[in-house]
Design an enzyme around this catalytic site. Sequence first.
Site, PDB file in Angstrom:
ATOM      1  N   ARG A   4       0.839  -1.198   0.000  1.00 52.57           N
ATOM      2  CA  ARG A   4       0.000   0.000   0.000  1.00 52.57           C
ATOM      3  C   ARG A   4       0.876   1.250   0.000  1.00 52.57           C
ATOM      4  NH1 ARG A   4      -4.987  -0.946   4.266  1.00 52.57           N
ATOM      5  NH2 ARG A   4      -5.902  -2.789   3.256  1.00 52.57           N
ATOM      6  N   ARG A  29       9.751   6.907   4.150  1.00 46.28           N
ATOM      7  CA  ARG A  29       9.770   8.364   4.278  1.00 46.28           C
ATOM      8  C   ARG A  29      10.440   8.794   5.578  1.00 46.28           C
ATOM      9  NH1 ARG A  29       3.725   9.987   3.619  1.00 46.28           N
ATOM     10  NH2 ARG A  29       4.581  12.046   4.086  1.00 46.28           N
ATOM     11  N   ASP A  72       0.801   5.595   0.496  1.00 48.72           N
ATOM     12  CA  ASP A  72       0.034   6.680   1.107  1.00 48.72           C
ATOM     13  C   ASP A  72      -0.375   7.714   0.069  1.00 48.72           C
ATOM     14  OD1 ASP A  72       0.314   5.572   3.627  1.00 48.72           O
ATOM     15  OD2 ASP A  72       2.102   6.744   4.116  1.00 48.72           O
TER      16      ASP A  72
END
Length: 276
Positions: A73, A229, A75
Amino acid sequence: MSEVIWKELHRPSLEERAGACERELTFSATVAYAGAPFAGFAKQPGQLTVQGELEQALSLLFRRSVDVVCAGRTDAGVHARGQVVSFDVDRCELRDRTPYNLRRSLNALTCEGIAVRAVEERPRGFSARFDAQWREYKYFLATGDTPPVFTDRTAWYVGPNLDIAAMERGALHLIGEHDFKSFCMAASAVGKPTCRNVEEISIASEEILGEPHRVVTVRGNAFLHSMVRTIVGTLVMVGRGQRDADWVAEVLAARDRQAAGENAPACGLIFWSVGY
């Protein structure tokens, strides 16, 4: 062991998944997308998402609800070059469509910003998630004297003065199997295992459309929510001289999200590829 942790650790075999598969055939699609318009990959009520677009297109093609499983997945705002999804169909539903025809149809039915690069038949029960051996992300840092003109939507402008050698030394602390709880969004780590195996973190110099960039490649077996990130944001703090390279080891040992650096902006991250 809690049910949540057991489900996270248990990886059903291909034979188990084939036995549980209700359809005759399994396909995968390799998908690229520009993340800016989407509220992430996963379906959300009332939101434009990549999963929602793909499932809507497949439902139109096969005249029933079709679920997809993704390799990882992403974001809101995160891009993909090589996302992989899997889905199951019956032979009669294909209506003589080849994988090439399926790819063309999916590209015609999905919105701008999504490109289906390939459709392949897979072994029955194949899962884009469970059969993945590794996942690779690339993060783009714009390092010119002025903000980039052409990559402003796909790179984080950090300027020219990063200490790359220090960032590389800091990254060494993260190679191997570790508990990455410090590099995960805190709410998503509750009741779930946070150990992952990172195989590579490398930083390369690349000129893109005439402008200098540094490309951080992060490759591992799997990743936690916002893990890449947070790794990049932490390493940039080291590169800017705000922290020394050994601080990264302290962050890792803390197992506390507040110990790490900021989340690097979503726009610079690309889900690059998956290995099976």
